[in-house]
Design a protein around this motif. Structure first.
Motif, PDB file in Angstrom:
ATOM      1  N   GLU A  36      39.616  83.904  60.267  1.00 55.18           N
ATOM      2  CA  GLU A  36      39.342  82.823  59.312  1.00 55.18           C
ATOM      3  C   GLU A  36      39.958  83.051  57.920  1.00 55.18           C
ATOM      4  OE1 GLU A  36      38.693  79.487  57.711  1.00 55.18           O
ATOM      5  OE2 GLU A  36      38.256  79.733  59.839  1.00 55.18           O
ATOM      6  N   PRO A  37      39.870  84.275  57.356  1.00 51.18           N
ATOM      7  CA  PRO A  37      40.467  84.464  56.014  1.00 51.18           C
ATOM      8  C   PRO A  37      41.980  84.192  55.998  1.00 51.18           C
ATOM      9  CG  PRO A  37      39.019  86.293  56.564  1.00 51.18           C
ATOM     10  CD  PRO A  37      39.164  85.490  57.808  1.00 51.18           C
ATOM     11  N   ILE A  38      42.657  84.542  57.082  1.00 54.41           N
ATOM     12  CA  ILE A  38      44.105  84.286  57.178  1.00 54.41           C
ATOM     13  C   ILE A  38      44.344  82.787  57.303  1.00 54.41           C
ATOM     14  CG2 ILE A  38      46.184  84.674  58.562  1.00 54.41           C
ATOM     15  CD1 ILE A  38      45.223  87.157  57.042  1.00 54.41           C
ATOM     16  N   GLN A  39      43.548  82.122  58.147  1.00 59.15           N
ATOM     17  CA  GLN A  39      43.660  80.671  58.282  1.00 59.15           C
ATOM     18  C   GLN A  39      43.495  79.991  56.923  1.00 59.15           C
ATOM     19  OE1 GLN A  39      41.519  78.613  61.381  1.00 59.15           O
ATOM     20  NE2 GLN A  39      41.191  80.498  62.545  1.00 59.15           N
TER      21      GLN A  39
ATOM     22  N   LEU B 123      49.453  88.833  54.507  1.00 56.81           N
ATOM     23  CA  LEU B 123      49.910  88.105  55.691  1.00 56.81           C
ATOM     24  C   LEU B 123      50.757  89.006  56.587  1.00 56.81           C
ATOM     25  CD1 LEU B 123      50.851  84.633  54.144  1.00 56.81           C
ATOM     26  CD2 LEU B 123      48.905  85.132  55.635  1.00 56.81           C
ATOM     27  N   ALA B 124      51.583  89.853  55.969  1.00 53.79           N
ATOM     28  CA  ALA B 124      52.471  90.741  56.740  1.00 53.79           C
ATOM     29  C   ALA B 124      51.678  91.711  57.608  1.00 53.79           C
ATOM     30  CB  ALA B 124      53.393  91.509  55.801  1.00 53.79           C
ATOM     31  N   GLU B 125      50.469  92.035  57.199  1.00 54.85           N
ATOM     32  CA  GLU B 125      49.628  92.948  57.984  1.00 54.85           C
ATOM     33  C   GLU B 125      49.271  92.350  59.345  1.00 54.85           C
ATOM     34  OE1 GLU B 125      48.420  96.127  57.536  1.00 54.85           O
ATOM     35  OE2 GLU B 125      49.927  96.183  55.953  1.00 54.85           O
TER      36      GLU B 125
ATOM     37  N   ARG C  38      46.145  77.678  55.023  1.00 55.67           N
ATOM     38  CA  ARG C  38      45.796  76.275  54.719  1.00 55.67           C
ATOM     39  C   ARG C  38      45.955  75.986  53.228  1.00 55.67           C
ATOM     40  NH1 ARG C  38      40.928  77.015  57.353  1.00 55.67           N
ATOM     41  NH2 ARG C  38      41.091  76.796  59.604  1.00 55.67           N
ATOM     42  N   ASN C  39      45.605  76.969  52.395  1.00 53.01           N
ATOM     43  CA  ASN C  39      45.763  76.798  50.947  1.00 53.01           C
ATOM     44  C   ASN C  39      47.229  76.611  50.570  1.00 53.01           C
ATOM     45  OD1 ASN C  39      43.077  76.908  50.287  1.00 53.01           O
ATOM     46  ND2 ASN C  39      43.063  79.120  49.890  1.00 53.01           N
ATOM     47  N   LEU C  40      48.100  77.379  51.201  1.00 50.80           N
ATOM     48  CA  LEU C  40      49.539  77.223  50.934  1.00 50.80           C
ATOM     49  C   LEU C  40      49.990  75.814  51.313  1.00 50.80           C
ATOM     50  CD1 LEU C  40      51.013  80.596  52.322  1.00 50.80           C
ATOM     51  CD2 LEU C  40      50.515  80.027  49.937  1.00 50.80           C
ATOM     52  N   VAL C  41      49.650  75.415  52.531  1.00 46.16           N
ATOM     53  CA  VAL C  41      50.121  74.128  53.048  1.00 46.16           C
ATOM     54  C   VAL C  41      49.529  72.955  52.267  1.00 46.16           C
ATOM     55  CG1 VAL C  41      50.155  72.640  55.105  1.00 46.16           C
ATOM     56  CG2 VAL C  41      50.631  75.079  55.321  1.00 46.16           C
ATOM     57  N   SER C  42      48.334  73.165  51.681  1.00 44.93           N
ATOM     58  CA  SER C  42      47.710  72.081  50.901  1.00 44.93           C
ATOM     59  C   SER C  42      48.536  71.708  49.672  1.00 44.93           C
ATOM     60  CB  SER C  42      46.296  72.487  50.468  1.00 44.93           C
ATOM     61  OG  SER C  42      46.347  73.489  49.469  1.00 44.93           O
TER      62      SER C  42
ATOM     63  N   ARG D 118      61.342  77.824  61.156  1.00 45.84           N
ATOM     64  CA  ARG D 118      59.957  78.258  61.327  1.00 45.84           C
ATOM     65  C   ARG D 118      59.013  77.355  60.534  1.00 45.84           C
ATOM     66  NH1 ARG D 118      60.175  84.938  60.674  1.00 45.84           N
ATOM     67  NH2 ARG D 118      61.541  85.335  62.475  1.00 45.84           N
ATOM     68  N   THR D 119      57.791  77.177  61.052  1.00 42.88           N
ATOM     69  CA  THR D 119      56.782  76.430  60.310  1.00 42.88           C
ATOM     70  C   THR D 119      55.383  76.822  60.777  1.00 42.88           C
ATOM     71  OG1 THR D 119      56.201  74.248  59.439  1.00 42.88           O
ATOM     72  CG2 THR D 119      56.712  74.357  61.805  1.00 42.88           C
ATOM     73  N   PHE D 120      54.386  76.226  60.134  1.00 49.78           N
ATOM     74  CA  PHE D 120      52.993  76.384  60.546  1.00 49.78           C
ATOM     75  C   PHE D 120      52.586  75.142  61.349  1.00 49.78           C
ATOM     76  CE2 PHE D 120      53.010  78.653  56.320  1.00 49.78           C
ATOM     77  CZ  PHE D 120      52.827  79.937  56.820  1.00 49.78           C
ATOM     78  N   ASN D 121      51.637  75.268  62.267  1.00 48.43           N
ATOM     79  CA  ASN D 121      51.227  74.110  63.077  1.00 48.43           C
ATOM     80  C   ASN D 121      50.141  73.299  62.368  1.00 48.43           C
ATOM     81  OD1 ASN D 121      49.063  75.886  63.460  1.00 48.43           O
ATOM     82  ND2 ASN D 121      48.695  75.222  65.575  1.00 48.43           N
ATOM     83  N   LEU D 122      50.349  73.015  61.092  1.00 46.57           N
ATOM     84  CA  LEU D 122      49.385  72.266  60.286  1.00 46.57           C
ATOM     85  C   LEU D 122      50.049  71.014  59.730  1.00 46.57           C
ATOM     86  CD1 LEU D 122      47.913  75.214  58.135  1.00 46.57           C
ATOM     87  CD2 LEU D 122      46.882  74.187  60.173  1.00 46.57           C
TER      88      LEU D 122
END
Length: 269
Positions: free
Chosen positions: A107-110, A147-149, A114-118, A46-50
C-alpha cells in the motif's frame, strides 16, 4: 500519415539520444560500416496502469497513425503487463508498451505512485506528443530510492517519465553484421557493456527472435531535492527469423524481454 509517423519517431529519437550518449556512438559506429541507413526494429515505452496514463492512453498516438495491437505479454515477477503494436507498413518500427501493475505492490508504494500520477494533467496525456513528454511530476531522490528497493522499473519510470526506454537496431537490415553474437563482440571490442542477465544473447532461432542490449548509460537527473546520477536508456539489437510461412516473426519473447528490462538496473558490486 507517413510524415507524421516519421516526425513522431524523430522526436522520440532526439529525446532518447539526449540522455543516451552511447546510442549515438553505436549508431555512428554502425553507420560508418553500412551502406544503407540503420533500421529501427522497435521502441519500448513504460507507464503505470493508472488513469490517465495507462497503457491504452500511451498507445493512442500510435493507433492514430495506423498501428494495430499485436501480442500480449505478462511478467509476473516484475509485476508488468505489456502489449506490442505494429503497422501495416512493415518498414515502420514496432512499439512495445509495458505498464506496472501498481495494485500488486504494498500500500505505501501504491500511494506513492498514485501521488505522482495525480499530478498529471489528463489533457496533456491526450496530446500526440505525450510519448516523449518527459516527467510530468515532481519526485525527490529519496522517493526514487524507495521505489528502487521494490521495483527498478518503477523508479526508472518515476525519474524519467515518458520517453523511449530504448531503440533497437534491426540486425536483419545490416550488411556488415549477421548475428547477435557478432554484434555483441563489436560492442565489447569498442568498450561498451553488454547486458549479460540471462546470457548476452536472449532468445534463440527456435524462438524466432534473438536480442541483446547495452547496459543503460548513467546521467545526472534533477530531482526535487538534489541532482543524482542514475541509469537512463539503452540500445537494443534484434535478429528476427522467418516463420513457417516465410514471413519474419514480428512478436516478442516474454522470457527474453524480462531480461532486457534489466538493462536499466543499477550495476551493483
Amino acid at each position: 500519415m507517413h510524415t507524421e509517423r516519421h516526425e513522431l519517431f524523430s522526436q522520440l529519437w532526439e529525446q532518447y539520444r539526449s540522455v543516451t550518449p552511447s546510442a549515438e556512438r553505436v549508431h555512428q559506429l554502425l553507420a560508418e560500416r553500412e551502406s544503407r541507413p540503420i533500421v529501427n526494429d522497435h521502441i519500448a515505452l513504460r507507464t503505470f496502469n493508472l488513469d490517465p496514463v495507462g497503457l491504452d492512453a500511451l498507445a493512442e498516438p500510435f493507433l492514430a497513425l495506423g498501428y494495430q495491437p499485436g501480442g500480449e505479454y505478462h511478467f509476473e515477477a516484475k509485476k508488468l503487463y505489456a502489449r506490442h503494436y505494429e503497422h501495416p507498413d512493415q518498414d515502420a518500427p514496432k512499439v512495445f508498451i509495458s505498464e506496472l501493475l501498481v495494485e500488486k505492490f504494498p500500500e505505501p508504494i501504491q500511494a506513492t505512485i498514485r501521488n505522482l500520477v495525480s499530478e498529471v494533467d489528463p489533457d496533456r496525456v491526450r496530446r500526440s506528443d505525450f510519448p516523449y513528454s518527459g516527467r510530468p511530476w515532481q519526485i525527490s531522490h529519496e522517493t526514487y530510492l524507495m521505489l528502487a528497493e521494490v521495483s527498478e522499473y518503477a523508479s526508472w519510470l518515476a525519474a524519467w517519465g515518458y520517453r523511449a526506454n530504448h531503440f533497437t537496431v534491426s540486425i536483419n537490415h545490416l550488411d556488415s553484421i549477421q548475428s547477435v553474437v557478432e554484434m555483441n563482440q563489436l560492442l565489447k571490442d569498442q568498450g561498451f557493456t553488454v547486458n549479460d542477465s540471462g546470457g548476452e544473447v536472449k532468445g534463440s532461432p527456435e524462438d524466432l527472435l534473438e536480442q541483446s542490449s547495452t547496459m543503460a548509460d548513467r546521467v545526472p537527473v534533477a530531482f526535487s531535492d538534489r541532482e543524482a546520477v542514475i541509469p537512463s536508456c539503452f540500445y537494443e539489437f534484434a535478429r528476427r527469423y522467418p516463420k513457417a510461412d516465410g514471413q519474419l516473426y514480428t512478436g516478442f519473447v516474454a522470457a527474453s524481454a524480462d531480461k532486457i528490462f534489466e538493462s536499466t538496473h543499477e550495476r551493483r558490486g
